[in-house]
Design an enzyme around this catalytic site. Structure first.
Site, PDB file in Angstrom:
ATOM      1  N   HIS A  40       0.855  -1.192   0.000  1.00  0.00           N
ATOM      2  CA  HIS A  40       0.000   0.000   0.000  1.00  0.00           C
ATOM      3  C   HIS A  40       0.891   1.242   0.000  1.00  0.00           C
ATOM      4  O   HIS A  40       2.123   1.119  -0.108  1.00  0.00           O
ATOM      5  CB  HIS A  40      -0.952  -0.038   1.199  1.00  0.00           C
ATOM      6  CG  HIS A  40      -0.259  -0.298   2.515  1.00  0.00           C
ATOM      7  ND1 HIS A  40       0.674   0.569   3.057  1.00  0.00           N
ATOM      8  CD2 HIS A  40      -0.332  -1.338   3.391  1.00  0.00           C
ATOM      9  CE1 HIS A  40       1.111   0.092   4.203  1.00  0.00           C
ATOM     10  NE2 HIS A  40       0.529  -1.074   4.433  1.00  0.00           N
ATOM     11  N   HIS A  43       4.084   1.273   2.189  1.00  0.00           N
ATOM     12  CA  HIS A  43       5.227   0.588   1.573  1.00  0.00           C
ATOM     13  C   HIS A  43       5.799   1.445   0.438  1.00  0.00           C
ATOM     14  O   HIS A  43       7.013   1.563   0.284  1.00  0.00           O
ATOM     15  CB  HIS A  43       4.797  -0.765   0.993  1.00  0.00           C
ATOM     16  CG  HIS A  43       4.227  -1.724   1.984  1.00  0.00           C
ATOM     17  ND1 HIS A  43       2.905  -2.109   1.969  1.00  0.00           N
ATOM     18  CD2 HIS A  43       4.791  -2.394   3.015  1.00  0.00           C
ATOM     19  CE1 HIS A  43       2.681  -2.971   2.944  1.00  0.00           C
ATOM     20  NE2 HIS A  43       3.806  -3.163   3.599  1.00  0.00           N
ATOM     21  N   GLY A 153       9.339   1.356   8.400  1.00  0.00           N
ATOM     22  CA  GLY A 153       8.344   2.355   8.773  1.00  0.00           C
ATOM     23  C   GLY A 153       8.256   2.526  10.280  1.00  0.00           C
ATOM     24  O   GLY A 153       8.298   1.559  11.042  1.00  0.00           O
ATOM     25  N   GLN A 159       9.735  -2.291  16.154  1.00  0.00           N
ATOM     26  CA  GLN A 159      10.548  -3.038  15.187  1.00  0.00           C
ATOM     27  C   GLN A 159      11.792  -2.227  14.792  1.00  0.00           C
ATOM     28  O   GLN A 159      12.891  -2.773  14.698  1.00  0.00           O
ATOM     29  CB  GLN A 159       9.686  -3.347  13.960  1.00  0.00           C
ATOM     30  CG  GLN A 159      10.401  -4.016  12.820  1.00  0.00           C
ATOM     31  CD  GLN A 159       9.425  -4.512  11.773  1.00  0.00           C
ATOM     32  OE1 GLN A 159       8.855  -5.569  11.910  1.00  0.00           O
ATOM     33  NE2 GLN A 159       9.229  -3.751  10.726  1.00  0.00           N
ATOM     34  N   SER A 191      -2.264  -0.112   6.742  1.00  0.00           N
ATOM     35  CA  SER A 191      -1.779  -1.428   7.155  1.00  0.00           C
ATOM     36  C   SER A 191      -2.388  -2.471   6.236  1.00  0.00           C
ATOM     37  O   SER A 191      -3.556  -2.341   5.834  1.00  0.00           O
ATOM     38  CB  SER A 191      -2.215  -1.714   8.599  1.00  0.00           C
ATOM     39  OG  SER A 191      -2.112  -3.098   8.880  1.00  0.00           O
TER      40      SER A 191
HETATM   41  P1  AMP Z   1       4.782  -5.076   6.524  1.00  0.00           P
HETATM   42  O1  AMP Z   1       4.596  -5.502   5.094  1.00  0.00           O
HETATM   43  O2  AMP Z   1       3.510  -4.738   7.217  1.00  0.00           O
HETATM   44  O3  AMP Z   1       5.682  -6.009   7.286  1.00  0.00           O
HETATM   45  O4  AMP Z   1       5.561  -3.704   6.449  1.00  0.00           O
HETATM   46  C1  AMP Z   1       6.764  -3.568   5.742  1.00  0.00           C
HETATM   47  C2  AMP Z   1       7.376  -2.237   6.076  1.00  0.00           C
HETATM   48  O5  AMP Z   1       6.482  -1.194   5.719  1.00  0.00           O
HETATM   49  C3  AMP Z   1       7.669  -2.075   7.573  1.00  0.00           C
HETATM   50  O6  AMP Z   1       8.908  -1.416   7.745  1.00  0.00           O
HETATM   51  C4  AMP Z   1       6.517  -1.232   8.041  1.00  0.00           C
HETATM   52  O7  AMP Z   1       6.801  -0.464   9.184  1.00  0.00           O
HETATM   53  C5  AMP Z   1       6.290  -0.350   6.827  1.00  0.00           C
HETATM   54  N1  AMP Z   1       4.934   0.187   6.864  1.00  0.00           N
HETATM   55  C6  AMP Z   1       3.775  -0.504   6.979  1.00  0.00           C
HETATM   56  N2  AMP Z   1       2.716   0.340   7.055  1.00  0.00           N
HETATM   57  C7  AMP Z   1       3.222   1.598   7.001  1.00  0.00           C
HETATM   58  C8  AMP Z   1       2.655   2.902   7.051  1.00  0.00           C
HETATM   59  N3  AMP Z   1       1.347   3.102   7.176  1.00  0.00           N
HETATM   60  N4  AMP Z   1       3.501   3.960   6.969  1.00  0.00           N
HETATM   61  C9  AMP Z   1       4.835   3.779   6.851  1.00  0.00           C
HETATM   62  N5  AMP Z   1       5.423   2.581   6.802  1.00  0.00           N
HETATM   63  C10 AMP Z   1       4.646   1.496   6.880  1.00  0.00           C
END
Ligand code: AMP
Length: 300
Positions: A40, A43, A153, A159, A191
């Site tokens: 999204h 990412h 993020g 994390q 998310s």
């Molecule tokens: P995930 O696919 O949920 O494991 O996220 C992958 C990366 O994208 C991680 O570093 C998350 O912190 C980041 N991320 C997910 N959602 C957001 C958001 N709304 N804003 C900024 N970064 C994000």
């Protein structure tokens, strides 16, 4: 854009790319953006920053089974590789790494990475073993890609703190780049799990950003305000939403994650470190996290 499912092939291509650049007298900078896919705008913001700051951008997409607890949503975690590849292409990604579980964890796998203390609090308290899964997979990805920078993020603030500690303790030669939270126009933090929410739950979930932004405003503007006062108001505000079931609402130092005592002042003039205000709240079966970080006064 090239896609890889095999570790060896990705490594060979990276080696060749580095070598080719070196023969032209250029040292290229490589970025890694690790994700679990179902991409999204959040990412995309990481990919854009990585694209702007580096010569080569590697995106990994891997739903990492070892960071999910036995009763969590590994099986039903949303997946859409085709849409992900289209977004990656749009954002100018060079290499996409989409390994299988077998490729990442050939059996038996007996080694993992564990960061102490920082992983016992906040999400670590409600998700035992979660961060061991995260550090192990991120450690593996960093070894495989050997990037100069890796982008994460602040949405997952804990994390970021845990990975920064791992990189420091284990001497990974990489810069960890934290990126701001991307939100929907109405405030909801993006998310992949938001797709689980019913229309009613999604509306109710707005209480998180609303309450956190109010907490941040209070801490930034009210003289002598204490962590306890901000926390009480935040808990009341989220608790007033009938669909919200609080997992935790906490205030901690960032990135050290030590809890801030209720009596401690967190107004701008008294902050001794950056301060994390973090929440995890369930709406139906969906557990959402969100946070704000209050920045330390620049001159002490
Ligand atoms: P995930 O696919 O949920 O494991 O996220 C992958 C990366 O994208 C991680 O570093 C998350 O912190 C980041 N991320 C997910 N959602 C957001 C958001 N709304 N804003 C900024 N970064 C994000």
């Amino acid at each position: 854009m090239m896609t890889f499912t095999n570790i060896r092939t990705l490594r060979e291509q990276l080696k060749e790319t580095r070598f080719t650049a070196a023969t032209k007298g250029k040292q290229i900078k490589i970025a890694l953006v690790p994700t679990m896919g179902f991409l999204h705008e959040g990412h995309a913001s990481l990919l854009r920053k990585a694209r702007a700051e580096n010569d080569l951008v590697v995106l990994s997409i891997f739903v990492n089974p070892i960071q999910f607890g036995p009763n969590e949503d590994f099986e039903r975690y949303p997946r859409d590789p085709e849409k992900d590849l289209a977004l990656a292409e749009r954002e100018g990604v060079d290499f996409v790494f989409l390994p299988s579980v077998e490729e990442m964890y050939p059996q038996p796998t007996r080694t993992g990475i564990k960061v102490a203390d920082l992983t016992d609090v906040l999400c670590g308290a409600s998700r035992p073993g979660h961060f061991d899964g995260v550090t192990t997979v991120v450690g593996k990805l960093l070894h495989i890609v050997q990037p100069d920078r890796a982008y994460f993020g602040q949405k997952d603030a804990q994390q970021v703190a845990v990975i920064a500690q791992m990189v420091l303790d284990l001497n990974f030669d990489v810069e960890i780049v934290p990126c701001p939270i991307v939100r929907e126009a109405d405030g909801l933090a993006l998310s992949s799990r938001n797709v689980y929410l019913s229309a009613e739950e999604r509306q109710a979930a707005l209480v998180l950003s609303r309450s956190l932004l109010a907490a941040q405003a209070k801490a930034d503007t009210v003289a002598n305000v204490t962590a306890g006062e901000v926390l009480a108001e935040l808990r009341d505000s989220i608790g007033a939403e009938p669909l919200a079931v609080i997992d935790y609402v906490e205030i901690a130092e960032f990135p050290g994650l030590a809890p801030v005592a209720g009596g401690d002042r967190i107004d701008v003039s008294e902050r001794r470190s950056d301060v994390l205000i973090a929440v995890a709240v369930k709406f139906g079966n969906t557990r959402l996290i969100d946070n704000v970080i209050l920045t330390k006064k620049v001159n002490d």
